[in-house]
Scaffold this motif. Structure first.
Motif, PDB file in Angstrom:
ATOM      1  N   PHE A  82       0.915  -1.316  -0.189  1.00  0.00           N
ATOM      2  CA  PHE A  82       0.063   0.000   0.018  1.00  0.00           C
ATOM      3  C   PHE A  82       0.780   1.269   0.064  1.00  0.00           C
ATOM      4  O   PHE A  82       1.846   1.229   0.561  1.00  0.00           O
ATOM      5  CB  PHE A  82      -0.897   0.100   1.188  1.00  0.00           C
ATOM      6  CG  PHE A  82      -1.840  -1.115   1.235  1.00  0.00           C
ATOM      7  CD1 PHE A  82      -3.215  -1.119   0.945  1.00  0.00           C
ATOM      8  CD2 PHE A  82      -1.368  -2.296   1.936  1.00  0.00           C
ATOM      9  CE1 PHE A  82      -3.871  -1.930   0.843  1.00  0.00           C
ATOM     10  CE2 PHE A  82      -2.187  -3.366   2.125  1.00  0.00           C
ATOM     11  CZ  PHE A  82      -3.466  -3.225   1.952  1.00  0.00           C
ATOM     12  N   GLU A  83       0.452   2.328  -0.626  1.00  0.00           N
ATOM     13  CA  GLU A  83       1.228   3.629  -0.465  1.00  0.00           C
ATOM     14  C   GLU A  83       0.155   4.329   0.531  1.00  0.00           C
ATOM     15  O   GLU A  83      -0.950   4.702   0.304  1.00  0.00           O
ATOM     16  CB  GLU A  83       0.778   4.361  -1.912  1.00  0.00           C
ATOM     17  CG  GLU A  83       1.596   5.566  -2.044  1.00  0.00           C
ATOM     18  CD  GLU A  83       1.673   6.161  -3.317  1.00  0.00           C
ATOM     19  OE1 GLU A  83       1.248   7.536  -3.396  1.00  0.00           O
ATOM     20  OE2 GLU A  83       1.952   5.466  -4.344  1.00  0.00           O
ATOM     21  N   PRO A  84       0.670   4.775   1.679  1.00  0.00           N
ATOM     22  CA  PRO A  84       0.184   5.582   2.719  1.00  0.00           C
ATOM     23  C   PRO A  84       0.214   7.013   2.265  1.00  0.00           C
ATOM     24  O   PRO A  84       1.018   7.742   1.701  1.00  0.00           O
ATOM     25  CB  PRO A  84       1.219   5.231   3.807  1.00  0.00           C
ATOM     26  CG  PRO A  84       2.466   5.176   3.339  1.00  0.00           C
ATOM     27  CD  PRO A  84       2.432   4.700   2.049  1.00  0.00           C
ATOM     28  N   LYS A  85      -0.831   7.844   2.902  1.00  0.00           N
ATOM     29  CA  LYS A  85      -1.090   9.299   2.939  1.00  0.00           C
ATOM     30  C   LYS A  85      -1.611   9.491   3.806  1.00  0.00           C
ATOM     31  O   LYS A  85      -2.838   9.166   4.204  1.00  0.00           O
ATOM     32  CB  LYS A  85      -1.617   9.477   1.420  1.00  0.00           C
ATOM     33  CG  LYS A  85      -1.970  11.174   1.490  1.00  0.00           C
ATOM     34  CD  LYS A  85      -2.800  11.154   0.193  1.00  0.00           C
ATOM     35  CE  LYS A  85      -2.884  12.862   0.204  1.00  0.00           C
ATOM     36  NZ  LYS A  85      -4.044  13.261  -0.901  1.00  0.00           N
ATOM     37  N   ALA A  86      -0.899  10.634   4.752  1.00  0.00           N
ATOM     38  CA  ALA A  86      -1.458  11.232   5.972  1.00  0.00           C
ATOM     39  C   ALA A  86      -2.473  12.197   5.479  1.00  0.00           C
ATOM     40  O   ALA A  86      -2.177  13.179   4.719  1.00  0.00           O
ATOM     41  CB  ALA A  86      -0.703  11.824   6.678  1.00  0.00           C
ATOM     42  N   VAL A 144      -4.603   7.172   4.865  1.00  0.00           N
ATOM     43  CA  VAL A 144      -5.312   6.149   3.921  1.00  0.00           C
ATOM     44  C   VAL A 144      -4.008   5.468   3.231  1.00  0.00           C
ATOM     45  O   VAL A 144      -3.090   5.884   3.065  1.00  0.00           O
ATOM     46  CB  VAL A 144      -5.764   7.090   2.658  1.00  0.00           C
ATOM     47  CG1 VAL A 144      -6.362   6.381   1.575  1.00  0.00           C
ATOM     48  CG2 VAL A 144      -7.000   8.034   3.262  1.00  0.00           C
ATOM     49  N   LEU A 145      -4.380   3.979   3.022  1.00  0.00           N
ATOM     50  CA  LEU A 145      -3.550   3.098   2.611  1.00  0.00           C
ATOM     51  C   LEU A 145      -4.265   2.663   1.339  1.00  0.00           C
ATOM     52  O   LEU A 145      -5.057   2.034   1.286  1.00  0.00           O
ATOM     53  CB  LEU A 145      -3.265   1.831   3.500  1.00  0.00           C
ATOM     54  CG  LEU A 145      -2.672   2.149   4.859  1.00  0.00           C
ATOM     55  CD1 LEU A 145      -2.764   0.974   5.602  1.00  0.00           C
ATOM     56  CD2 LEU A 145      -1.482   2.854   4.716  1.00  0.00           C
ATOM     57  N   ARG A 146      -3.550   3.400   0.041  1.00  0.00           N
ATOM     58  CA  ARG A 146      -3.860   2.902  -1.357  1.00  0.00           C
ATOM     59  C   ARG A 146      -3.223   1.593  -1.920  1.00  0.00           C
ATOM     60  O   ARG A 146      -2.161   1.593  -1.725  1.00  0.00           O
ATOM     61  CB  ARG A 146      -3.781   3.887  -2.124  1.00  0.00           C
ATOM     62  CG  ARG A 146      -4.578   3.822  -3.480  1.00  0.00           C
ATOM     63  CD  ARG A 146      -4.705   5.004  -4.278  1.00  0.00           C
ATOM     64  NE  ARG A 146      -5.662   6.170  -3.611  1.00  0.00           N
ATOM     65  CZ  ARG A 146      -6.628   6.083  -3.505  1.00  0.00           C
ATOM     66  NH1 ARG A 146      -7.561   5.068  -3.727  1.00  0.00           N
ATOM     67  NH2 ARG A 146      -7.631   6.886  -2.841  1.00  0.00           N
ATOM     68  N   GLN A 147      -4.046   0.580  -2.142  1.00  0.00           N
ATOM     69  CA  GLN A 147      -3.660  -0.689  -2.888  1.00  0.00           C
ATOM     70  C   GLN A 147      -2.707  -0.427  -3.866  1.00  0.00           C
ATOM     71  O   GLN A 147      -2.842   0.493  -4.753  1.00  0.00           O
ATOM     72  CB  GLN A 147      -4.695  -1.456  -3.056  1.00  0.00           C
ATOM     73  CG  GLN A 147      -4.099  -2.714  -3.662  1.00  0.00           C
ATOM     74  CD  GLN A 147      -3.763  -3.759  -2.763  1.00  0.00           C
ATOM     75  OE1 GLN A 147      -4.216  -4.050  -1.667  1.00  0.00           O
ATOM     76  NE2 GLN A 147      -2.447  -4.306  -2.904  1.00  0.00           N
ATOM     77  N   LYS A 148      -1.499  -0.916  -3.789  1.00  0.00           N
ATOM     78  CA  LYS A 148      -0.323  -0.614  -5.054  1.00  0.00           C
ATOM     79  C   LYS A 148      -0.397  -2.271  -5.738  1.00  0.00           C
ATOM     80  O   LYS A 148      -0.215  -2.213  -6.642  1.00  0.00           O
ATOM     81  CB  LYS A 148       0.937  -0.405  -4.333  1.00  0.00           C
ATOM     82  CG  LYS A 148       1.453   1.051  -4.719  1.00  0.00           C
ATOM     83  CD  LYS A 148       2.571   1.328  -4.267  1.00  0.00           C
ATOM     84  CE  LYS A 148       3.474   1.471  -5.513  1.00  0.00           C
ATOM     85  NZ  LYS A 148       4.863   2.187  -4.943  1.00  0.00           N
ATOM     86  N   SER A 149       0.066  -3.385  -4.932  1.00  0.00           N
ATOM     87  CA  SER A 149       0.337  -4.688  -5.434  1.00  0.00           C
ATOM     88  C   SER A 149      -0.388  -5.561  -4.554  1.00  0.00           C
ATOM     89  O   SER A 149      -0.509  -5.515  -3.478  1.00  0.00           O
ATOM     90  CB  SER A 149       1.657  -4.524  -6.010  1.00  0.00           C
ATOM     91  OG  SER A 149       2.630  -4.718  -4.891  1.00  0.00           O
ATOM     92  N   MET A 150      -0.301  -6.791  -4.940  1.00  0.00           N
ATOM     93  CA  MET A 150      -0.838  -8.012  -4.446  1.00  0.00           C
ATOM     94  C   MET A 150      -0.207  -9.046  -5.184  1.00  0.00           C
ATOM     95  O   MET A 150      -0.055  -9.561  -6.448  1.00  0.00           O
ATOM     96  CB  MET A 150      -2.409  -7.839  -4.372  1.00  0.00           C
ATOM     97  CG  MET A 150      -3.148  -9.187  -3.689  1.00  0.00           C
ATOM     98  SD  MET A 150      -4.639  -9.604  -4.286  1.00  0.00           S
ATOM     99  CE  MET A 150      -4.621  -9.675  -5.870  1.00  0.00           C
ATOM    100  N   THR A 176     -13.795  -1.752  -2.883  1.00  0.00           N
ATOM    101  CA  THR A 176     -14.310  -1.515  -4.262  1.00  0.00           C
ATOM    102  C   THR A 176     -13.323  -0.298  -4.419  1.00  0.00           C
ATOM    103  O   THR A 176     -13.269   0.196  -5.809  1.00  0.00           O
ATOM    104  CB  THR A 176     -15.712  -0.944  -4.216  1.00  0.00           C
ATOM    105  OG1 THR A 176     -15.962  -0.049  -3.025  1.00  0.00           O
ATOM    106  CG2 THR A 176     -16.491  -1.901  -4.095  1.00  0.00           C
ATOM    107  N   ASP A 177     -12.983   0.608  -3.402  1.00  0.00           N
ATOM    108  CA  ASP A 177     -11.993   1.582  -3.918  1.00  0.00           C
ATOM    109  C   ASP A 177     -10.558   1.342  -3.672  1.00  0.00           C
ATOM    110  O   ASP A 177      -9.601   1.985  -3.926  1.00  0.00           O
ATOM    111  CB  ASP A 177     -12.191   2.785  -2.686  1.00  0.00           C
ATOM    112  CG  ASP A 177     -13.612   3.282  -3.066  1.00  0.00           C
ATOM    113  OD1 ASP A 177     -14.184   3.365  -3.760  1.00  0.00           O
ATOM    114  OD2 ASP A 177     -14.097   3.894  -1.550  1.00  0.00           O
ATOM    115  N   LYS A 178     -10.380  -0.068  -3.391  1.00  0.00           N
ATOM    116  CA  LYS A 178      -8.998  -0.533  -3.123  1.00  0.00           C
ATOM    117  C   LYS A 178      -8.058   0.187  -2.108  1.00  0.00           C
ATOM    118  O   LYS A 178      -6.801   0.636  -2.402  1.00  0.00           O
ATOM    119  CB  LYS A 178      -8.189  -0.758  -4.399  1.00  0.00           C
ATOM    120  CG  LYS A 178      -8.956  -1.594  -5.660  1.00  0.00           C
ATOM    121  CD  LYS A 178      -8.195  -1.592  -6.658  1.00  0.00           C
ATOM    122  CE  LYS A 178      -8.952  -2.405  -7.801  1.00  0.00           C
ATOM    123  NZ  LYS A 178      -8.521  -2.368  -9.015  1.00  0.00           N
ATOM    124  N   VAL A 179      -8.847   0.641  -1.076  1.00  0.00           N
ATOM    125  CA  VAL A 179      -8.284   1.511   0.109  1.00  0.00           C
ATOM    126  C   VAL A 179      -8.574   0.931   1.411  1.00  0.00           C
ATOM    127  O   VAL A 179      -9.786   0.183   1.746  1.00  0.00           O
ATOM    128  CB  VAL A 179      -8.882   2.877  -0.175  1.00  0.00           C
ATOM    129  CG1 VAL A 179      -8.452   3.555   1.197  1.00  0.00           C
ATOM    130  CG2 VAL A 179      -8.279   3.497  -1.309  1.00  0.00           C
TER     131      VAL A 179
END
Length: 192
Positions: A104-108, A115-121, A152-155
């Motif tokens: 995940f890519e984190p963002k404060a 918020v942790l946005r899904q990057k890879s799996m 659904t938002d991959k978050v």
């Protein structure tokens, strides 16, 4: 001779009285002229402390927190902060357990949440839809209160102030830059 002793005695009493008056005046008056009732004292419900951290210390803290919160969960998982947030765990698949790694890519956010946005799996060698895996995690893993998985938002949304802390301490994320190892939080300690 009686007058000399009388004058000396009166002079000694006068010196003692002068010394007592000087000491009382020093004790009774503030040194800088300010009165303590006029000092600026914060009157809020929380006192804030700003904390800077690094990935190594935060890795220990997060995984300790997860171990305590998910102690009764049948599925084991852990989080590692590297260049990005990495979640490692296992998925039951028939009689086997598949290793899973999500990044995940984190963002404060300005409100202090994360918020942790899904990057890879990767799940073994299977390629499953990200939304399916996030949905599976939210339904089968014991997730701490304040962590909201949105397939659904991959978050993954981390409401920092809802995370259960001892003594009702609240935490806000100020910075969360893993590439620069620049991590900062505000800790709000209740005073009422």
């Amino acid at each position: 001779m009686k007058n000399k002793w009388k004058i000396g005695f009166l002079l000694l009493i006068g010196i003692n009285l002068l010394f007592a008056i000087i000491m009382l005046s020093l004790v009774m008056f503030p040194s800088d002229g300010r009165q303590t009732s006029k000092l600026n004292v914060p009157m809020g419900e929380h006192v804030s402390f700003h904390v800077n951290s690094n990935k190594n210390d935060l890795n220990k803290l997060i995984n300790h927190y997860l171990k305590e919160e998910a102690a009764d969960s049948p599925i084991d998982y852990r989080i590692i902060l590297g260049e990005e947030v990495e979640l490692y765990g296992t998925l039951p698949f028939f009689s086997e357990e598949l290793n899973m790694r999500l990044t995940f890519e984190p963002k404060a956010l300005e409100n202090g949440d994360l918020v942790l946005r899904q990057k890879s799996m990767t799940i073994g060698s299977l390629h499953l839809p990200i939304s399916y895996v996030l949905n599976f995690i939210s339904e089968n893993y014991k997730i701490p209160k304040g962590v909201d998985i949105r397939p659904t938002d991959k978050v993954i949304y981390v409401n920092m102030q809802q995370l259960k802390q001892k003594s009702d301490i609240r935490i806000k994320a100020d910075k969360f830059d893993l590439k620069k190892d620049d991590i900062a939080f505000t800790i709000l300690v209740p005073v009422k």
